[in-house]
Scaffold this motif. Structure first.
Motif, PDB file in Angstrom:
ATOM      1  N   LEU A  38       0.833  -1.207   0.000  1.00  0.00           N
ATOM      2  CA  LEU A  38       0.000   0.000   0.000  1.00  0.00           C
ATOM      3  C   LEU A  38       0.866   1.255   0.000  1.00  0.00           C
ATOM      4  CD1 LEU A  38      -2.752  -0.810   2.688  1.00  0.00           C
ATOM      5  CD2 LEU A  38      -2.959  -0.946   0.220  1.00  0.00           C
ATOM      6  N   VAL A  39       1.917   1.227   0.808  1.00  0.00           N
ATOM      7  CA  VAL A  39       2.792   2.393   0.921  1.00  0.00           C
ATOM      8  C   VAL A  39       3.602   2.582  -0.356  1.00  0.00           C
ATOM      9  CG1 VAL A  39       4.770   3.360   2.167  1.00  0.00           C
ATOM     10  CG2 VAL A  39       2.926   2.237   3.427  1.00  0.00           C
ATOM     11  N   ARG A  40       4.234   1.522  -0.826  1.00  0.00           N
ATOM     12  CA  ARG A  40       5.100   1.627  -2.016  1.00  0.00           C
ATOM     13  C   ARG A  40       4.353   2.083  -3.260  1.00  0.00           C
ATOM     14  NH1 ARG A  40       7.221  -3.626  -0.424  1.00  0.00           N
ATOM     15  NH2 ARG A  40       9.097  -3.233   0.782  1.00  0.00           N
ATOM     16  N   HIS A  41       3.142   1.625  -3.413  1.00  0.00           N
ATOM     17  CA  HIS A  41       2.392   1.889  -4.650  1.00  0.00           C
ATOM     18  C   HIS A  41       1.268   2.910  -4.467  1.00  0.00           C
ATOM     19  CE1 HIS A  41       4.665  -1.280  -6.520  1.00  0.00           C
ATOM     20  NE2 HIS A  41       4.350  -2.091  -5.521  1.00  0.00           N
ATOM     21  N   ARG A  42       1.290   3.609  -3.325  1.00  0.00           N
ATOM     22  CA  ARG A  42       0.312   4.674  -3.044  1.00  0.00           C
ATOM     23  C   ARG A  42      -1.129   4.199  -3.264  1.00  0.00           C
ATOM     24  NH1 ARG A  42       2.694   9.445  -2.066  1.00  0.00           N
ATOM     25  NH2 ARG A  42       4.768   9.778  -2.862  1.00  0.00           N
ATOM     26  N   ARG A  43      -1.479   3.142  -2.585  1.00  0.00           N
ATOM     27  CA  ARG A  43      -2.825   2.572  -2.707  1.00  0.00           C
ATOM     28  C   ARG A  43      -3.643   2.867  -1.459  1.00  0.00           C
ATOM     29  NH1 ARG A  43      -0.562  -2.993  -5.241  1.00  0.00           N
ATOM     30  NH2 ARG A  43      -0.301  -2.210  -7.348  1.00  0.00           N
ATOM     31  N   GLY A  44      -3.740   4.144  -1.131  1.00  0.00           N
ATOM     32  CA  GLY A  44      -4.470   4.565   0.053  1.00  0.00           C
ATOM     33  C   GLY A  44      -5.937   4.169   0.030  1.00  0.00           C
ATOM     34  N   HIS A  45      -6.503   4.012  -1.164  1.00  0.00           N
ATOM     35  CA  HIS A  45      -7.917   3.629  -1.265  1.00  0.00           C
ATOM     36  C   HIS A  45      -8.172   2.216  -0.718  1.00  0.00           C
ATOM     37  CE1 HIS A  45      -6.052   2.123  -4.975  1.00  0.00           C
ATOM     38  NE2 HIS A  45      -7.007   1.216  -5.002  1.00  0.00           N
ATOM     39  N   LEU A  46      -7.115   1.423  -0.552  1.00  0.00           N
ATOM     40  CA  LEU A  46      -7.265   0.073  -0.011  1.00  0.00           C
ATOM     41  C   LEU A  46      -6.972  -0.004   1.491  1.00  0.00           C
ATOM     42  CD1 LEU A  46      -5.469  -1.900  -2.871  1.00  0.00           C
ATOM     43  CD2 LEU A  46      -7.927  -1.597  -2.527  1.00  0.00           C
ATOM     44  N   LEU A  47      -6.637   1.128   2.091  1.00  0.00           N
ATOM     45  CA  LEU A  47      -6.239   1.134   3.502  1.00  0.00           C
ATOM     46  C   LEU A  47      -7.347   0.660   4.430  1.00  0.00           C
ATOM     47  CD1 LEU A  47      -4.158   1.789   5.699  1.00  0.00           C
ATOM     48  CD2 LEU A  47      -5.080   4.117   5.720  1.00  0.00           C
ATOM     49  N   LEU A  48      -8.560   1.141   4.239  1.00  0.00           N
ATOM     50  CA  LEU A  48      -9.652   0.768   5.144  1.00  0.00           C
ATOM     51  C   LEU A  48      -9.894  -0.741   5.128  1.00  0.00           C
ATOM     52  CD1 LEU A  48     -11.641   1.795   7.187  1.00  0.00           C
ATOM     53  CD2 LEU A  48     -13.265   2.212   5.336  1.00  0.00           C
ATOM     54  N   GLU A  49      -9.807  -1.347   3.969  1.00  0.00           N
ATOM     55  CA  GLU A  49      -9.971  -2.804   3.877  1.00  0.00           C
ATOM     56  C   GLU A  49      -8.835  -3.513   4.618  1.00  0.00           C
ATOM     57  OE1 GLU A  49     -11.378  -6.470   3.393  1.00  0.00           O
ATOM     58  OE2 GLU A  49     -12.454  -4.605   3.029  1.00  0.00           O
ATOM     59  N   TRP A  50      -7.611  -2.994   4.498  1.00  0.00           N
ATOM     60  CA  TRP A  50      -6.475  -3.578   5.207  1.00  0.00           C
ATOM     61  C   TRP A  50      -6.692  -3.474   6.725  1.00  0.00           C
ATOM     62  CZ3 TRP A  50      -2.918  -2.061   8.812  1.00  0.00           C
ATOM     63  CH2 TRP A  50      -1.825  -2.908   9.005  1.00  0.00           C
ATOM     64  N   ILE A  51      -7.173  -2.336   7.171  1.00  0.00           N
ATOM     65  CA  ILE A  51      -7.436  -2.146   8.603  1.00  0.00           C
ATOM     66  C   ILE A  51      -8.503  -3.133   9.077  1.00  0.00           C
ATOM     67  CG2 ILE A  51      -8.440  -0.554  10.297  1.00  0.00           C
ATOM     68  CD1 ILE A  51      -7.007   1.723   8.808  1.00  0.00           C
ATOM     69  N   ARG A  52      -9.568  -3.297   8.313  1.00  0.00           N
ATOM     70  CA  ARG A  52     -10.635  -4.242   8.699  1.00  0.00           C
ATOM     71  C   ARG A  52     -10.106  -5.664   8.825  1.00  0.00           C
ATOM     72  NH1 ARG A  52     -14.739  -1.570   4.565  1.00  0.00           N
ATOM     73  NH2 ARG A  52     -15.590   0.042   5.908  1.00  0.00           N
TER      74      ARG A  52
END
Length: 115
Positions: A38-52
């Protein structure tokens, strides 16, 4: 945690054994790799799913980290999405703090040694 292509032959052979022996390490490594992606490829839109996912079935330290990210979700998402960085500003702040500590130590030494 290194990329698999950088592991030695013996490390590649040992990895499945370690992953089978400790499911918590396996899950933590998988989540850490996903977060690094997520960090390397700037995929912030997937962060909430990762947190869940992390809050649902990760070991406690990883759940704590996910909860910490959730507290300031908008800022973290922006940091993982937008191309701007506060790194330069943080560098200047760090330099000023270092100078301040050095000057304080010098002043303290001068006061203590003054007759």
């Amino acid at each position: 945690m290194r990329r698999r292509e950088t592991l030695t032959k013996s490390q590649n052979e040992r990895l499945p054994q370690v992953r089978l022996a400790c499911p918590d390490i396996t899950r933590s490594c998988d989540l850490a790799r996903a977060f690094a992606d997520l960090v390397r490829h700037r995929r912030g839109h997937l962060l909430l799913e990762w947190i869940r996912q992390t809050e649902q079935d990760a070991p406690e330290p990883m759940r704590g980290f996910a909860g910490f990210l959730r507290q300031d979700l908008d800022a973290v998402t922006a940091g993982l999405t937008l191309p701007w960085s506060s790194g330069v500003v943080e560098g200047h702040v760090n330099r000023v703090r270092t100078l301040k500590r050095a000057l304080f130590a010098l002043l303290r030494a001068r006061i203590l040694t003054h007759p």
